[in-house]
Design an enzyme around this catalytic site. Structure first.
Site, short mmCIF file in Angstrom:
data_model
loop_
_atom_site.label_atom_id
_atom_site.label_comp_id
_atom_site.label_asym_id
_atom_site.label_seq_id
_atom_site.Cartn_x
_atom_site.Cartn_y
_atom_site.Cartn_z
N HIS A 139 -26.50 -19.51 -8.08
CA HIS A 139 -27.02 -19.82 -9.42
C HIS A 139 -25.94 -20.35 -10.37
O HIS A 139 -25.99 -20.11 -11.58
CB HIS A 139 -27.69 -18.60 -10.04
CG HIS A 139 -28.78 -18.02 -9.21
ND1 HIS A 139 -29.85 -18.76 -8.75
CD2 HIS A 139 -28.97 -16.76 -8.71
CE1 HIS A 139 -30.65 -17.98 -8.03
NE2 HIS A 139 -30.13 -16.77 -7.99
N LYS A 197 -31.76 -7.85 -2.44
CA LYS A 197 -32.36 -7.05 -3.52
C LYS A 197 -33.75 -6.51 -3.15
O LYS A 197 -34.04 -5.34 -3.35
CB LYS A 197 -32.48 -7.88 -4.80
CG LYS A 197 -31.17 -8.27 -5.44
CD LYS A 197 -31.37 -8.93 -6.79
CE LYS A 197 -32.10 -10.27 -6.72
NZ LYS A 197 -31.34 -11.30 -5.99
N ASN A 206 -38.17 -8.01 -10.58
CA ASN A 206 -38.08 -9.32 -9.94
C ASN A 206 -38.82 -9.38 -8.61
O ASN A 206 -39.05 -10.44 -8.05
CB ASN A 206 -36.60 -9.68 -9.72
CG ASN A 206 -36.40 -11.14 -9.41
OD1 ASN A 206 -36.80 -12.02 -10.17
ND2 ASN A 206 -35.76 -11.41 -8.28
#
Length: 454
Positions: free
Chosen positions: A193, A123, A146
């Site tokens: 996650h 990302k 983020n």
């Protein structure tokens, strides 16, 4: 910024005072809301808390009193990392109070369009590449999210001349309702996650929020090589599809053929000309090209960016050649997939790998094939996962496996075990919180220790 009066005189609870919580609380107060910030930590000496208190924000630290939420509460803005099992969130949901992250608020207020980037890995690099490529468009890019800058801190200055290039995690996206990027990018979906989302399906569902509100006037840039991305996201989108692929020629997208990078069948450059090493970075580059192509960026500018871009801090960051060793800081590799990708970036070099960190309960058997394939000379292990990583290294028959206390102790050992021409690679495959405040701190310490050998 749009002049919304939706929250004027309404009660808003911000759960968690971190960077995004501070920015969101400050913005909501400016919009006229009655804002309370709640954090389980002691906020008595917190500078952000003091600043907010001066603005009239109510500060409650040291726990999560449920009485802060009642039927008069209009909205909860949660820190992305706080799980939905938290009693405060459960109470809000029981009372029918919307629970969102600051991404939702930024999306409602921004005058500028969004390019949203998500995925399990890549990302940050892709976000930065897109930011650089968009400098060749008719928009002025603002990079946030983020990646380290709260979106609610940039929407106030963004206007129709800007485009907000936003790195977005699954944690952030799960807390969105109406968020609507003009271009959404989905890089990959791995088993990450799951302690937070529970299942891969839930994780993918959170990622899919990035395109949930898109229409045929928008674009979804997606990894056509990922079955999960195709199944969970691309097949369900209403947006125009713009694929990218390393394995096949894709119409209307970016791909590689005969060591040449293409966008819509137009050659951009040779793969070997790229400034970043590794197949995973080639995939990130294709995603960025696809976005730039949507915005009509020139082929020349795309190629110039890919040649000159050397990466982002802590993500396969080139530190330099020190005593003949080529050193890379990949401290942002906080999972096995990221470390696997790093190991594949140096097929013709012998590697001394530094790894280890927070134990999240997973084994590292998934790394064994990569440890076998990569030309690893030695591994230095530290942190809570020492033994688990050692087990994986033994299965891979790594010739030298050494346990050390921390990164500081690992660096001199790495120089002792290597020779000129080798690669020294910090790629921990673990989060940093057992020994360091962040992966950034871990990487900075690694670089500082390496610099002692210059």
């Amino acid at each position: 910024m749009k002049a919304l009066n939706t929250f004027a005189n309404k009660k808003v609870l911000v759960l968690g005072l971190a960077k995004s919580g501070y920015a969101a609380a400050k913005l909501m107060k400016e919009l006229g809301a009655d804002v309370t910030v709640n954090d389980r930590g002691d906020l008595s000496q917190n500078e952000h808390a003091k600043d907010l208190a001066k603005l009239g924000v109510r500060i409650v630290g040291g726990g999560h009193p449920l009485e802060l939420i009642d039927h008069t509460t209009a909205l909860m803005i949660k820190n992305p990392g706080i799980p939905y099992s938290n009693p405060m969130i459960k109470r809000a949901e029981t009372l029918g109070i919307p629970v969102v992250t600051e991404v939702e608020i930024a999306g409602r207020l921004a005058d500028a369009p969004f390019i949203g980037i998500t995925g399990s890995n890549g990302k940050t690099t892709t976000t930065m590449l897109i930011g650089e490529m968009m400098k060749g468009s008719s928009y002025e890019p603002i990079v946030a999210g983020n990646i380290g800058t709260a979106l609610t801190s940039v929407v106030q200055k963004a206007n129709e001349k800007n485009v907000i290039v936003a790195e977005l995690s699954s944690f952030q996206l799960q807390g969105t309702i109406d968020f609507h990027p003009h271009v959404a990018v989905v890089l990959n979906i791995f088993d990450h996650h799951l302690d937070y989302h529970g299942t891969v399906e839930n994780y993918a569902k959170a990622k899919a929020q990035i395109t949930a509100n898109q229409t045929a006037d928008d674009a979804l840039v997606y990894n056509a090589d990922s079955k999960r991305v195709v199944q969970f996201i691309a097949e369900k989108t209403k947006a125009k599809k713009v694929p990218f692929s390393l394995k096949q020629k894709v119409a209307n997208g970016a791909y590689v053929s005969e060591e040449t990078i293409y966008f819509k069948d137009q050659a951009i450059m040779k793969v070997e000309e790229m400034g970043l090493p590794g197949e995973h970075n080639l995939m990130n580059a294709l995603a960025a090209l696809a976005v730039a192509g949507v915005y009509g960026v020139s082929v020349q500018h795309m190629a110039d960016v890919l040649r000159s871009f050397k990466g982002v801090r802590h993500r396969l960051e080139y530190v330099g050649v020190v005593q003949g060793r080529t050193v890379y800081n990949d401290s942002k590799a906080t999972n096995s997939i990221a470390t696997s990708q790093a190991l594949h970036a140096f097929p013709k070099k012998e590697i001394v790998l530094l790894a280890g960190g927070l134990d999240r309960g997973n084994s590292f058997d998934v790394l064994v094939p990569d440890l076998v394939k990569a030309p690893i000379k030695a591994v230095l292990l530290f942190g809570e996962t020492q033994q688990k990583l050692k087990d994986a290294c033994l299965k891979a028959r790594i010739p030298v496996i050494k346990e050390v206390e921390n990164v500081e102790a690992a660096v001199p050992e790495a120089f002792a075990l290597s020779q000129p021409g080798d690669v020294i690679l910090l790629s921990p495959a673990c989060a940093s919180w057992d020994q360091y405040k962040s992966f950034e701190q871990r990487g900075d310490i690694f670089i500082a220790e390496v610099n002692k050998f210059r």
